[in-house]
Scaffold this motif. Structure first.
Motif, PDB file in Angstrom:
ATOM      1  N   THR A 155      36.067  52.960  61.027  1.00 42.29           N
ATOM      2  CA  THR A 155      35.789  51.567  61.401  1.00 42.29           C
ATOM      3  C   THR A 155      34.439  51.447  62.107  1.00 42.29           C
ATOM      4  OG1 THR A 155      37.072  51.774  63.447  1.00 42.29           O
ATOM      5  CG2 THR A 155      38.203  50.858  61.532  1.00 42.29           C
ATOM      6  N   ASP A 156      34.087  52.450  62.911  1.00 38.00           N
ATOM      7  CA  ASP A 156      32.774  52.435  63.562  1.00 38.00           C
ATOM      8  C   ASP A 156      31.654  52.494  62.524  1.00 38.00           C
ATOM      9  OD1 ASP A 156      33.947  52.323  66.050  1.00 38.00           O
ATOM     10  OD2 ASP A 156      33.594  54.439  66.530  1.00 38.00           O
ATOM     11  N   ARG A 157      31.817  53.334  61.510  1.00 39.85           N
ATOM     12  CA  ARG A 157      30.802  53.460  60.461  1.00 39.85           C
ATOM     13  C   ARG A 157      30.682  52.163  59.659  1.00 39.85           C
ATOM     14  NH1 ARG A 157      26.164  54.478  59.119  1.00 39.85           N
ATOM     15  NH2 ARG A 157      25.814  55.261  57.037  1.00 39.85           N
ATOM     16  N   LEU A 158      31.820  51.564  59.323  1.00 37.97           N
ATOM     17  CA  LEU A 158      31.811  50.316  58.578  1.00 37.97           C
ATOM     18  C   LEU A 158      31.171  49.200  59.396  1.00 37.97           C
ATOM     19  CD1 LEU A 158      32.686  49.144  55.858  1.00 37.97           C
ATOM     20  CD2 LEU A 158      34.876  48.582  56.884  1.00 37.97           C
ATOM     21  N   GLN A 195      44.265  58.727  63.947  1.00 36.07           N
ATOM     22  CA  GLN A 195      43.691  57.620  64.708  1.00 36.07           C
ATOM     23  C   GLN A 195      42.205  57.841  64.982  1.00 36.07           C
ATOM     24  OE1 GLN A 195      46.452  57.589  68.016  1.00 36.07           O
ATOM     25  NE2 GLN A 195      47.560  55.846  67.168  1.00 36.07           N
ATOM     26  N   ILE A 196      41.837  59.085  65.272  1.00 40.14           N
ATOM     27  CA  ILE A 196      40.424  59.405  65.497  1.00 40.14           C
ATOM     28  C   ILE A 196      39.629  59.192  64.214  1.00 40.14           C
ATOM     29  CG2 ILE A 196      38.818  61.302  65.969  1.00 40.14           C
ATOM     30  CD1 ILE A 196      40.994  62.370  67.934  1.00 40.14           C
ATOM     31  N   THR A 207      28.838  53.113  49.300  1.00 47.36           N
ATOM     32  CA  THR A 207      29.248  53.461  50.660  1.00 47.36           C
ATOM     33  C   THR A 207      30.431  52.608  51.109  1.00 47.36           C
ATOM     34  OG1 THR A 207      26.986  54.081  51.202  1.00 47.36           O
ATOM     35  CG2 THR A 207      28.479  53.701  53.039  1.00 47.36           C
ATOM     36  N   PHE A 208      30.375  51.324  50.842  1.00 45.97           N
ATOM     37  CA  PHE A 208      31.454  50.442  51.270  1.00 45.97           C
ATOM     38  C   PHE A 208      32.766  50.761  50.557  1.00 45.97           C
ATOM     39  CE2 PHE A 208      27.998  47.968  52.972  1.00 45.97           C
ATOM     40  CZ  PHE A 208      28.531  47.475  54.146  1.00 45.97           C
ATOM     41  N   SER A 209      32.698  51.047  49.264  1.00 47.20           N
ATOM     42  CA  SER A 209      33.938  51.365  48.546  1.00 47.20           C
ATOM     43  C   SER A 209      34.485  52.713  48.990  1.00 47.20           C
ATOM     44  CB  SER A 209      33.738  51.316  47.038  1.00 47.20           C
ATOM     45  OG  SER A 209      32.977  52.392  46.578  1.00 47.20           O
ATOM     46  N   ALA A 210      33.619  53.669  49.298  1.00 45.98           N
ATOM     47  CA  ALA A 210      34.086  54.962  49.801  1.00 45.98           C
ATOM     48  C   ALA A 210      34.749  54.796  51.166  1.00 45.98           C
ATOM     49  CB  ALA A 210      32.928  55.952  49.888  1.00 45.98           C
ATOM     50  N   LEU A 211      34.139  53.984  52.034  1.00 48.75           N
ATOM     51  CA  LEU A 211      34.735  53.722  53.344  1.00 48.75           C
ATOM     52  C   LEU A 211      36.062  52.972  53.204  1.00 48.75           C
ATOM     53  CD1 LEU A 211      31.557  52.760  55.401  1.00 48.75           C
ATOM     54  CD2 LEU A 211      33.014  54.766  55.759  1.00 48.75           C
TER      55      LEU A 211
END
Length: 131
Positions: free
Chosen positions: A113-116, A106-107, A7-11
């Protein structure tokens, strides 16, 4: 061993793509009046190809798609659009299109960033014992 999972690498990959796209859009907007400037864009199909190459698949027939094809290049690429001209000076930047793409990007970046941030808050909660 992957400490945080995929998940982190995908984000991270998605944020890198969004950052590159923002850079291209910003350059296009900054050069809207530059004679001969050609708009740039970031190609998504290369991101998709990169993500598909990380999928663990088994080919049972030679006609099946080989997801493991990897050419060692960056997962996305910035291209220059040479085939159009919108202005009399040879410039092909459409300011309305660029502003729309900037808002969309931007959205998307804010959602990433919110998900991370949410993922890090979850890890922090676990480390603190759920308090």
């Amino acid at each position: 061993m992957n400490l945080f999972g995929q998940t982190f690498s995908a984000l991270e990959n998605a944020m890198n793509y969004s950052t590159a796209k923002n850079r291209a859009i910003s350059n296009n907007i900054a050069n809207v009046d530059t004679p001969g400037y050609k708009a740039k864009d970031v190609v998504f199909k290369d991101v998709l190809r990169s993500e598909m190459s990380s999928i663990d698949t088994k080919r049972t027939n030679a006609r099946h798609i080989d997801f493991k094809q990897h050419n060692g290049v960056s997962p996305f690429q910035t291209i220059t659009k040479h085939n159009t001209t919108y202005n009399h000076n040879g410039n092909n930047v459409d300011i309305d299109k660029e502003m729309n793409e900037l808002a969309q990007n931007q959205i998307q970046y804010q959602a990433l960033t919110d998900r991370l941030s949410s993922k890090f808050r979850g890890i922090e909660s676990v480390l603190k014992g759920g308090n």
